[in-house]
Each structure stands twice: as C-alpha cells, then as structure tokens.
Design an enzyme around this catalytic site. Structure first.
Site, PDB file in Angstrom:
ATOM      1  N   SER A 171      -1.258  10.939 -23.665  1.00 25.69           N
ATOM      2  CA  SER A 171      -0.822  10.633 -25.024  1.00 25.69           C
ATOM      3  C   SER A 171      -0.052  11.829 -25.586  1.00 25.69           C
ATOM      4  CB  SER A 171      -2.063  10.357 -25.882  1.00 25.69           C
ATOM      5  OG  SER A 171      -1.715  10.400 -27.240  1.00 25.69           O
ATOM      6  N   THR A 181      12.603  -1.604 -26.643  1.00 22.60           N
ATOM      7  CA  THR A 181      13.594  -0.544 -26.816  1.00 22.60           C
ATOM      8  C   THR A 181      12.930   0.821 -26.651  1.00 22.60           C
ATOM      9  OG1 THR A 181      14.862  -1.929 -28.316  1.00 22.60           O
ATOM     10  CG2 THR A 181      15.231   0.444 -28.477  1.00 22.60           C
ATOM     11  N   GLN A 213      -7.199  14.004 -22.869  1.00 21.02           N
ATOM     12  CA  GLN A 213      -7.692  15.269 -23.432  1.00 21.02           C
ATOM     13  C   GLN A 213      -7.403  16.459 -22.520  1.00 21.02           C
ATOM     14  OE1 GLN A 213      -8.729  15.852 -26.389  1.00 21.02           O
ATOM     15  NE2 GLN A 213      -9.224  13.818 -27.178  1.00 21.02           N
ATOM     16  N   HIS A 241       0.481  12.856 -28.827  1.00 24.20           N
ATOM     17  CA  HIS A 241       0.107  13.593 -30.041  1.00 24.20           C
ATOM     18  C   HIS A 241      -1.070  14.539 -29.855  1.00 24.20           C
ATOM     19  CE1 HIS A 241      -3.451  11.180 -31.437  1.00 24.20           C
ATOM     20  NE2 HIS A 241      -2.958  10.366 -30.541  1.00 24.20           N
ATOM     21  N   ASN A 290     -13.780  13.422 -24.386  1.00 23.40           N
ATOM     22  CA  ASN A 290     -13.304  13.727 -25.729  1.00 23.40           C
ATOM     23  C   ASN A 290     -14.410  14.116 -26.694  1.00 23.40           C
ATOM     24  OD1 ASN A 290     -13.812  10.854 -25.149  1.00 23.40           O
ATOM     25  ND2 ASN A 290     -13.507  10.604 -27.352  1.00 23.40           N
ATOM     26  N   CYS A 335     -24.417   5.514 -32.197  1.00 24.11           N
ATOM     27  CA  CYS A 335     -24.310   4.074 -32.046  1.00 24.11           C
ATOM     28  C   CYS A 335     -25.626   3.521 -31.552  1.00 24.11           C
ATOM     29  CB  CYS A 335     -23.190   3.731 -31.083  1.00 24.11           C
ATOM     30  SG  CYS A 335     -22.938   1.973 -30.902  1.00 24.11           S
ATOM     31  N   GLY A 361      -1.899   6.680 -25.558  1.00 24.19           N
ATOM     32  CA  GLY A 361      -3.004   6.702 -24.617  1.00 24.19           C
ATOM     33  C   GLY A 361      -3.674   5.347 -24.444  1.00 24.19           C
TER      34      GLY A 361
END
Lengths: 384, 395
Positions: free
Chosen positions: A200, A238, A180, A202, A150, A326, A70
């Site tokens: 993404s 690759t 998400q 996973h 998210n 934050c 992602g």
C-alpha cells in the site's frame, strides 16, 4: 505541537512526492491510455514508477500491477489465486493474525466452498514454519502469511516459509501481505519464493488510494475488475497516474537509505520500550529486539482503557492508536492481541505506537513524560 | 400522472376557534420553509379555510410529498390534478382519465363528491355527482358506486378559474405546527431515546434546543459528532436545533471521588438537570425534555426519577415515560435516527457506571451524599456552564 505516532495507520506524504503529484495533476494530467502526446507523457510516469518499484524488489516492471491500495491487492491476490487454481484443490492456509482484508477474503472463500486452515501463533505472535508444513495437503493451493503484523509488529518467518514451500510443495502459491513491511525490509520475492506480494502506498509516505500487487511470472492471474483493459487487461480502470508516480518515488526514497532508516527506527524503538518498561503496570506485547519490526510497539497499560488514554494523549497533541478488542471467537474475527493470549483487560488497555523516519528522540521523551503524568490520574478514576 | 397542487388538510388547528388564523399562518410558514429544500417552484397559500401548495417548474411529486411528511401539523396530503374549465363534457373526460390513471385495475367502489364555488357552472353539485358517476361506470363497468363506504372518494371542485380533481389522501405527521407552542430544552445523549423524545415533543408545535454533556478524554470527539448528527436528523422535523455542548468531566470525577459509587449516576443526572435548566432559562425555554422511560435502567425507576426531578423548577416532559423499548426503537427507525444512535461510542452516562447502582434511591440519602461536594460543586458547576459550546444543527 503535534507528535504523530500512528504511522502504521497512515503516514504523512513526503514533500517531494507531493510536489511530483502536483505536477502530474496540474500539468501532465493526460490519460495514460490516450494516443496523443498528453497520454504518452502520462504513461512515462507510470512506466517510471513501475521501474522504481521493480528496482526495490529486484524484479521486472512487468511483475508490478497497480491497485487502489492494500485491501484491493490482498483481495485480488487471494481471490484470483483461489479461482485460477481451484482445479488443483480448494485448500487455503493462512494465519490467525492477518489483516481483516486477508481474513475476510478467506472467510468469503470459505463460504464459497473453499477450506481455510487458520494457523495459530505463539505468545509473541509468530507463526511456526513447522505448522505451515504440517497443514499442507494434496489439495492445498495457496498459503497467505503477512510479513509484519500491524498490531504488535511481529515479523513472520516469510523467507523460511517460502523456502519450505519450495522444497516440500513447489506448486503451492505463496502470498505475502507486505503492507507493514515494504519500505522497512529488503524483499526479494524471487529468492524468497513469493508469488504474490501486496503493498500500500500510504504506509511509506506515499499517497492514499494507490498500492500494488507483485505477481510472479508463473502465476496465472485473473482480473478482479473488468473494463477498458488497462494493465494488460488484468486491472482495468484509468491509471491513477499521480498516485502511481507518487508511490514510485516514495518507494525509491524509502529504499535509498534503508539501512540508515532502519537503524534509526530501532534506536527510537529501544528508547520508547525502555521508557515504557520504567512505567509501572506496563507490558510490551511481542518482541522488543531487532527480530521485531522497527516501527511498531504495542503496550498494554493496566488499569486504564486504551480509548481514554488515547484521548488524553490526543489532548496533548500526541496521536496513537488503540489495540482492538473483540469478543468473537471465530478465527476470522479475533484480534492479534487475543491470539497471543492477552486477557480482556489487557486488550482493552493496549496502545499501539508506530514510528516513522521523521519521528524524533525528543518526541519519544515527550510522549513518555506525558504518559508518566496522565496514567496516575486515569488510574485514580478506574471503573469500579 | 402529473399533479399540479397539493391540498393540505390539518388536524386540530381547525378546532382552535379564534386562534385558528395564528395556527394556520404558522403552518404555512413551516411548509414554505420545508419546501425550500425541494427542487421546483411552490406557492403556499390559504384560501377558504384550506391550505394549498401549487407546484410549478421542475418538481417531482414524490419529493414534494416526502418533504410535506416532515411538517408537523399536516394530517393529510392530497395530490390534486388541476384542469381548465372547458365545460362539463370536457370535465367528464378529464375525470374518467384521472380514474383510469390513478386506479389502473379499475375494480373499486367509488363515490363522487362535487363542490362548486363558481355557481354559474352548467350543472349543480348534485347533478354533477350523478352525471360523473354515470360516466365513470360507463367507462369502467367493473367499478361500482358505494355512497356509504367507498374505496375511492373522488372529489371534484369547480373553482373560479379552474377545476380540482383529487381522491388520494396521504398521511402526514399530524401534531401541531412548529412555533405555536414555544420552546423546550432537550437533554440529548447519543442513545436511542432522547432524539425520539425531542421529536415527539416537537410534534406538538414546540421548538427544540438541546444540551449534550461530554467528558473528554473519557468520551471522544466522534461521540460528540454523533450527537451533532442526531440533532441534525431530528432537525428535519423540529427545525434548527441549538445544541449546547457542556464539559462535564470535572463534575463527574468529583462525584466519583466524594460520593458513594452506587449513587453516582443519580447524582450525576441531578447536576445534568440543573445545568440543562440553567441553559433552558437562559434561552427562554418553558420546559425540559428527557427520553426517560420508567424502569428502563436503574436511573429511571420511579424513585430515581423522583430524585432527578426534584432539582428542577421547570416542568420536565418525558414523552416516552410509558413506552417499551421496542416501541421507541420503531419511532427511532421511522425518523431515521436509529442507525446513528447505535454507533458504538461511549457517552458520559456509562463511563463510570457502577456494577450495581441503587435502584430505589431515597431523596434524603442522595441529598446527604451531595453534601460531600459542597466545597467544590458551585465552582465546578460555574466552570461547566462556562465551558459551553453552542452548535447550530440544521439538516
């Protein structure tokens, strides 16, 4: 016992995906660029994966480029669009609740002479289409808005923004971070007027280290990585054949039973939300109904710090995530929780539960039971 | 330039009289232990009051020096060029080449100091000094001799089988070799100070074991891992550290519930000291070590230190007691601990800390507050001690 409710962080790999990847690594381990049979076999997996993904997005396989995940997809989409279209202008529009891989790319571009507009969100974390429209300028070249947030699971009005852009200013590129949301929502980039879409692997029971970027036919893409010219020279390196094969199968499986899966997730979400609301001193952030993402529940608990609650749950084998707090005020650095107006204390007491199609009702009940037991103890020992 | 050996000069060992052999043997042992980390073949030995490290195989001089700079007890490291004894003419050419390669800009003052252990060498020491000085001046007219304060002190030693040439001295750690002063128990937190304190005490030849108090769920496994990482970082100097991890949650909650909140940190630290002393005695340590520094925080005022100190019978060494924070940070950076120390995980000293803790606690008052715990504390202490997990930390 293990109750894993942190599926927005990452998911467990699907057993069929794992088996497929093992075969690729063990038997069909060729380099997809090799001329011999081993290479041709490997290339088939890559081709198949692109077809599987294209099917889910109703696009052509040529529109899919594999990446390392992602973060790379978001970086590539935004930087490449900004660079390729800078002659038309240097104005970018994004929201203040994007993932750091979008925010920090925007911040980087701002330092390189671009001008980024950071759109605010309402108390439920939603961007308004009207705000996007009003932010448009003659020199706007790119709008980037995520589909599902998210941190709180807010679902942004992507289709409406795409429609508005197509009507008002069709030259502007539209990037959507679908990390998400892919695997939870049907996305038709063509109809939704999306030019670039990041995914993404996973987050949908696929492997880590692989993702893709959907690129519409009209976009003049530029490579982020230079090298051996793989993927039409746009993304050298690759091919990650096992990862790409795994991602293809994971995507196919997610969309095979999409409606059923989504309905199941909403039931679990409703169960968790109503249980949480019965606990004293809780506040669920964002919407709770089906206009929010089916798998993400953000809840603030009064009088506890999320990290402590997280570890207390961990002690009982329950894995969740803490909401981030934050102190900074720059739009590129503030969290979604601050953007929707949570106080510092609420932010510090926020836990994110994120479900998967493998989550069971009993696990929700057990989590609620654990919270009922843990919270009074933790609240007794508050910081004074 | 290829160096073939390293002459180790040590500091205070030389003055230790009859104990000298004991200290030297400890240093040799430590150097051997450290050099196991370095690629190459090394032989470490004592000869005529000196320690040499002979190097062979595929070794890198900088790597050897870097490792030797982690060994306590070494004051100077001298990289030595070793040449065959092929008579004075050949030696003179070797010496000129050595000077050219070591000091390529050639504009320095120097002095030659020769020694002979092989007394039948064709020139005596004094003659060698004069002749070699002459040959160097001949080769590099811009150099000059200064016998009082030379830039370069060039040493040439004619030994039985070979000749050593050296002039550089690289500063080592100083201090005393590990294993010459027993063992101490360090109270290790995740902060900046305590790893530095452990390093400093260890520099006096003291082996270090450590105690860490964690408080799940208030502190995380990552906070514990951080302390393990710090113990590993100091173990590059101190040797392996046995880290005792003690679960302190219940004691902390009991203090929180039963004692005045502004005394919480002081009381907590008193119990930490008691538990640390328990493990110190159990593992035959002769002292406790803390990273305290007068006045740094409320629990480190003179009065607070008096209160925490009074629970111990073992001496408590506080090497940072008179250090300013920036000086401590400088040492932390030098030993490579700083970046790990500032990782943002909460440790158990801060989770319940009062907004306005007492800064001048009186021992009698604190002892009175602790009486509130008397019904539970023995049991809680026993359980905390029982909870210990010992982790061997070795870089």
């Amino acid at each position: 016992m293990e109750i894993y409710l942190d599926n927005s962080a990452t998911t467990r790999v699907d057993p069929e995906v794992l088996a497929l990847m093992k075969t690729v690594m063990d038997e069909d381990y060729g380099n997809a660029a090799s001329l011999h049979k081993k290479g041709v076999e490997a290339e088939k997996y890559v081709r198949r994966a692109k077809e599987q993904i294209a099917e889910t997005l109703k696009c052509a396989p040529q529109n899919i480029y594999f990446t390392s995940g992602g973060t790379e997809s978001n970086n590539w989409a935004i930087r490449s669009a900004a660079e390729a279209y800078q002659r038309s202008g240097k104005h970018l529009i994004t929201s203040s609740v994007e993932h750091p891989s979008v925010k920090n790319t925007m911040k980087y571009l701002s330092e390189q002479g671009y001008d980024a507009t950071w759109l605010p969100v309402d108390s439920e974390g939603l961007v308004s289409v009207e705000d996007v429209k009003n932010a448009l300028r003659p020199d706007t070249i790119l709008v980037s808005v995520m589909q599902v947030n998210n941190e709180i699971g807010a679902v942004e009005p992507i289709a409406e923004i795409g429609e508005m852009l197509h009507r008002e200013k069709p030259d502007v590129l539209f990037h959507v971070d679908a990390i998400q949301s892919y695997g939870k929502y049907r996305i038709n980039p063509k109809r939704m007027h999306i030019d670039l879409l990041s995914v993404s692997g996973h987050k949908l029971h696929g492997p880590k280290g692989v993702g893709f970027l959907y690129v519409s036919d009209r976009v003049k893409l530029r490579p982020l990585l230079y090298g051996g010219g793989q993927q039409k020279g746009m993304r050298s390196g690759t091919e990650n054949v096992p990862g790409e094969a795994g991602l293809g199968l994971a995507a196919e499986k997610m969309y095979r039973n999409l409606d059923e899966n989504t309905a199941g997730l909403y039931e679990l979400k409703a169960r968790l939300c109503s249980g949480l609301q019965q606990i004293e001193g809780t506040r669920i952030n964002g919407k709770k109904d089906k206009s929010s993402a089916p798998h993400i529940i953000s809840c603030s608990f009064s009088g506890v710090r999320s990290e402590v609650l997280l570890h207390a749950l961990e002690d009982r084998g329950i894995y969740v995530s803490s909401g981030s707090a934050c102190a900074s005020s720059h739009p590129s650095e503030i969290s979604t929780l601050l953007s929707i107006g949570l106080t510092k204390e609420e932010q510090e007491g926020t836990i994110r539960f994120s479900l998967s199609i493998h989550t069971k009702e009993a696990e929700i009940d057990e989590t609620l039971q654990a919270l009922q037991e843990i919270l009074p103890v933790l609240r007794r020992y508050q910081r004074r | 330039m290829t160096f073939h050996a390293f002459l180790i000069k040590y500091a205070e060992i030389a003055i230790k009289g009859n104990n000298r052999k004991y200290f030297e043997d400890a240093l040799v042992k430590q150097i051997r232990w450290h050099l196991k980390r370095v690629e190459g073949e090394f032989s470490v030995y004592k000869t005529q009051g000196r320690i040499y490290v002979d190097a062979a195989g595929d070794y890198d001089t900088d790597e050897v020096i870097e490792e030797l700079q982690h060994v306590f007890g070494i004051l100077w490291i001298c990289p030595v060029v070793r040449v065959e004894d092929r008579g004075f003419r050949a030696l003179s050419e070797d010496v000129v080449r050595y000077m050219d390669e070591t000091y390529p800009d050639n504009k320095l003052s120097f002095k030659v100091e020769s020694r002979r252990t092989r007394k039948d060498f064709e020139l005596n020491s004094q003659e060698m000094n004069v002749e070699l000085g002459h040959d160097i001046l001949q080769a590099f007219p811009e150099m000059r001799v200064d016998v009082h304060k030379p830039d370069v002190m060039l040493r040439v030693e004619v030994r039985e089988d070979y000749i050593n040439i050296y002039s550089q001295e690289i500063r080592g750690q100083g201090g005393m070799p590990l294993g010459t002063s027993g063992k101490a128990m360090l109270l290790l937190s995740g902060g900046i100070d305590s790893p530095v304190a452990g390093y400093m005490i260890s520099r006096r030849g003291v082996f270090i074991d450590a105690v860490y108090f964690h408080a799940p769920p208030y502190t995380s496994d990552r906070a514990k891992q951080k302390v393990v990482d710090l113990a590993k970082i100091i173990s590059r100097y101190t040797g392996p550290v046995r880290l005792h991890v003690v679960n302190f949650t219940d004691i902390q909650l009991a203090i929180y519930e039963k004692c005045p909140h502004d005394e919480l940190t002081i009381i907590m630290r008193r119990y930490m000291m008691k538990i640390a002393e328990h493990f110190a005695k159990e593992t035959e340590c002769d002292a406790l070590v803390t990273g305290e520094s007068i006045g740094q925080v409320a629990s480190q005022t003179m009065q607070s230190l008096l209160c925490t100190n009074s629970v111990c019978t073992l001496p408590v060494y506080r090497p940072l007691i008179a250090f300013d924070k920036n000086d401590i940070v400088a040492i932390s950076e030098k030993i490579g601990a700083f970046e790990t120390s500032i990782l943002p995980y909460e440790d158990c000293c801060t989770i319940f800390v009062a907004k306005h803790p007492v800064t001048k606690p009186r021992l009698s008052v604190i002892e009175k507050s602790e009486e509130n715990l008397k019904d539970v504390i023995d049991d809680l202490m026993a359980r905390a001690i029982e909870s210990v997990e010992v982790i061997l930390c070795q870089a």
